[in-house]
Scaffold this motif. Structure first.
Motif, mmCIF file in Angstrom:
data_model
loop_
_atom_site.group_PDB
_atom_site.id
_atom_site.type_symbol
_atom_site.label_atom_id
_atom_site.label_comp_id
_atom_site.label_asym_id
_atom_site.label_seq_id
_atom_site.Cartn_x
_atom_site.Cartn_y
_atom_site.Cartn_z
ATOM 1 N N MET A 1 -16.755 -15.152 -56.661
ATOM 2 C CA MET A 1 -15.894 -15.077 -56.118
ATOM 3 C C MET A 1 -14.867 -14.803 -54.807
ATOM 4 O O MET A 1 -15.414 -12.955 -54.892
ATOM 5 N N LYS A 2 -14.523 -15.174 -53.958
ATOM 6 C CA LYS A 2 -13.958 -15.118 -52.857
ATOM 7 C C LYS A 2 -12.280 -13.433 -53.312
ATOM 8 O O LYS A 2 -12.182 -13.478 -54.151
ATOM 9 N N LYS A 3 -13.356 -12.763 -52.230
ATOM 10 C CA LYS A 3 -11.844 -11.509 -52.313
ATOM 11 C C LYS A 3 -10.792 -12.339 -50.939
ATOM 12 O O LYS A 3 -10.982 -12.749 -50.062
ATOM 13 N N VAL A 4 -10.076 -12.551 -51.575
ATOM 14 C CA VAL A 4 -8.705 -12.510 -51.171
ATOM 15 C C VAL A 4 -7.298 -11.553 -51.425
ATOM 16 O O VAL A 4 -7.582 -10.431 -52.670
ATOM 17 N N GLU A 5 -7.320 -10.925 -49.385
ATOM 18 C CA GLU A 5 -5.814 -9.816 -49.565
ATOM 19 C C GLU A 5 -4.848 -10.885 -48.596
ATOM 20 O O GLU A 5 -4.560 -11.286 -48.142
ATOM 21 N N ILE A 6 -3.382 -9.921 -49.295
ATOM 22 C CA ILE A 6 -2.289 -10.686 -48.790
ATOM 23 C C ILE A 6 -0.964 -9.402 -48.373
ATOM 24 O O ILE A 6 -1.269 -8.643 -49.607
ATOM 25 N N TYR A 7 -0.667 -9.679 -47.282
ATOM 26 C CA TYR A 7 0.012 -8.766 -46.330
ATOM 27 C C TYR A 7 1.290 -9.887 -46.671
ATOM 28 O O TYR A 7 1.311 -11.088 -46.590
ATOM 29 N N THR A 8 2.503 -9.014 -47.294
ATOM 30 C CA THR A 8 3.734 -8.906 -47.904
ATOM 31 C C THR A 8 4.792 -8.336 -47.270
ATOM 32 O O THR A 8 4.617 -8.050 -47.438
ATOM 33 N N SER A 9 5.308 -9.046 -47.715
ATOM 34 C CA SER A 9 7.518 -8.480 -47.562
ATOM 35 C C SER A 9 7.943 -8.840 -49.002
ATOM 36 O O SER A 9 7.868 -10.315 -48.995
ATOM 37 N N ASP A 10 9.535 -7.983 -49.769
ATOM 38 C CA ASP A 10 10.545 -7.993 -50.598
ATOM 39 C C ASP A 10 10.229 -10.166 -50.405
ATOM 40 O O ASP A 10 11.309 -10.570 -51.194
ATOM 41 N N SER A 11 11.287 -9.767 -48.707
ATOM 42 C CA SER A 11 12.515 -10.479 -48.306
ATOM 43 C C SER A 11 11.972 -11.775 -47.667
ATOM 44 O O SER A 11 12.416 -12.858 -47.250
ATOM 45 N N CYS A 12 10.375 -11.875 -47.826
ATOM 46 C CA CYS A 12 9.264 -13.368 -46.982
ATOM 47 C C CYS A 12 9.280 -14.321 -48.674
ATOM 48 O O CYS A 12 8.850 -14.260 -48.831
ATOM 49 N N ILE A 13 10.306 -15.696 -47.946
ATOM 50 C CA ILE A 13 10.026 -16.737 -49.098
ATOM 51 C C ILE A 13 7.948 -17.203 -48.863
ATOM 52 O O ILE A 13 7.663 -17.991 -49.434
ATOM 53 N N GLN A 14 7.731 -17.278 -47.851
ATOM 54 C CA GLN A 14 6.251 -18.145 -47.446
ATOM 55 C C GLN A 14 5.332 -17.389 -47.794
ATOM 56 O O GLN A 14 3.869 -17.317 -48.819
ATOM 57 N N CYS A 15 5.716 -15.688 -48.232
ATOM 58 C CA CYS A 15 5.038 -14.969 -48.931
ATOM 59 C C CYS A 15 5.204 -15.433 -49.999
ATOM 60 O O CYS A 15 4.014 -15.140 -51.572
ATOM 61 N N ILE A 16 6.486 -15.135 -50.370
ATOM 62 C CA ILE A 16 6.624 -15.849 -52.603
ATOM 63 C C ILE A 16 5.679 -17.138 -52.210
ATOM 64 O O ILE A 16 4.595 -17.397 -53.623
ATOM 65 N N LYS A 17 5.989 -18.211 -51.671
ATOM 66 C CA LYS A 17 5.254 -19.195 -51.973
ATOM 67 C C LYS A 17 3.505 -19.044 -51.820
ATOM 68 O O LYS A 17 2.698 -19.920 -53.124
ATOM 69 N N ALA A 18 3.357 -18.784 -51.000
ATOM 70 C CA ALA A 18 1.633 -18.567 -50.994
ATOM 71 C C ALA A 18 0.732 -17.585 -52.319
ATOM 72 O O ALA A 18 0.019 -18.026 -53.130
ATOM 73 N N LYS A 19 1.770 -16.537 -52.700
ATOM 74 C CA LYS A 19 1.626 -15.571 -53.684
ATOM 75 C C LYS A 19 1.939 -16.796 -55.382
ATOM 76 O O LYS A 19 1.201 -16.433 -56.183
ATOM 77 N N SER A 51 3.721 -10.785 -37.971
ATOM 78 C CA SER A 51 5.006 -11.445 -38.716
ATOM 79 C C SER A 51 3.899 -11.040 -39.851
ATOM 80 O O SER A 51 2.447 -11.490 -40.244
ATOM 81 N N ILE A 52 4.587 -11.594 -41.271
ATOM 82 C CA ILE A 52 3.481 -12.258 -42.320
ATOM 83 C C ILE A 52 4.449 -13.734 -42.992
ATOM 84 O O ILE A 52 5.090 -13.793 -42.551
ATOM 85 N N PRO A 53 3.295 -14.404 -44.195
ATOM 86 C CA PRO A 53 2.143 -13.711 -44.652
ATOM 87 C C PRO A 53 0.823 -13.731 -43.628
ATOM 88 O O PRO A 53 0.418 -13.668 -42.994
ATOM 89 N N VAL A 54 0.081 -12.408 -44.073
ATOM 90 C CA VAL A 54 -1.042 -12.687 -43.377
ATOM 91 C C VAL A 54 -1.961 -12.818 -44.475
ATOM 92 O O VAL A 54 -2.126 -11.608 -45.355
ATOM 93 N N MET A 55 -3.095 -13.743 -45.315
ATOM 94 C CA MET A 55 -4.100 -13.630 -45.574
ATOM 95 C C MET A 55 -5.355 -13.038 -45.548
ATOM 96 O O MET A 55 -5.365 -14.299 -44.487
ATOM 97 N N ILE A 56 -6.359 -12.980 -46.163
ATOM 98 C CA ILE A 56 -7.587 -12.535 -45.628
ATOM 99 C C ILE A 56 -8.636 -12.851 -47.221
ATOM 100 O O ILE A 56 -8.082 -12.601 -47.916
#
Length: 76
Positions: A1-19, A51-56
């Motif tokens: 399984m791949k290790k996935v980390e994501i940096y987000t904020s509460d008001s970020c639409i792109q973060c919501i889409k990624a999650k 800027s966010i999201p940043v996914m690793i």
């Protein structure tokens, strides 16, 4: 399984889409919300991002909701 980390904020639409994408595909991830954690914000800046999201994904960074890159790194 791949290790996935994501940096987000509460008001970020792109973060919501990624999650949402990760959840729909049953991909487990660790979330660092910069709205709730100053330490997460500092780490994001240390990595050179403003800027966010940043996914690793297994050490590879994805800036923004870049679906093609996400799929490629996740092997989908």
């Amino acid at each position: 399984m791949k290790k996935v980390e994501i940096y987000t904020s509460d008001s970020c639409i792109q973060c919501i889409k990624a999650k949402e994408y990760l959840k729909l595909n049953n991909i487990e991830y660790i979330e660092y919300n910069i709205s709730k954690s100053s330490e997460a914000r500092k780490e994001l800046i240390r990595m050179g991002y403003m800027s966010i999201p940043v996914m690793i994904i297994d050490g590879e960074h994805v800036l923004g909701f870049d679906l093609n890159r996400m799929k490629s790194l996740l092997g989908m």
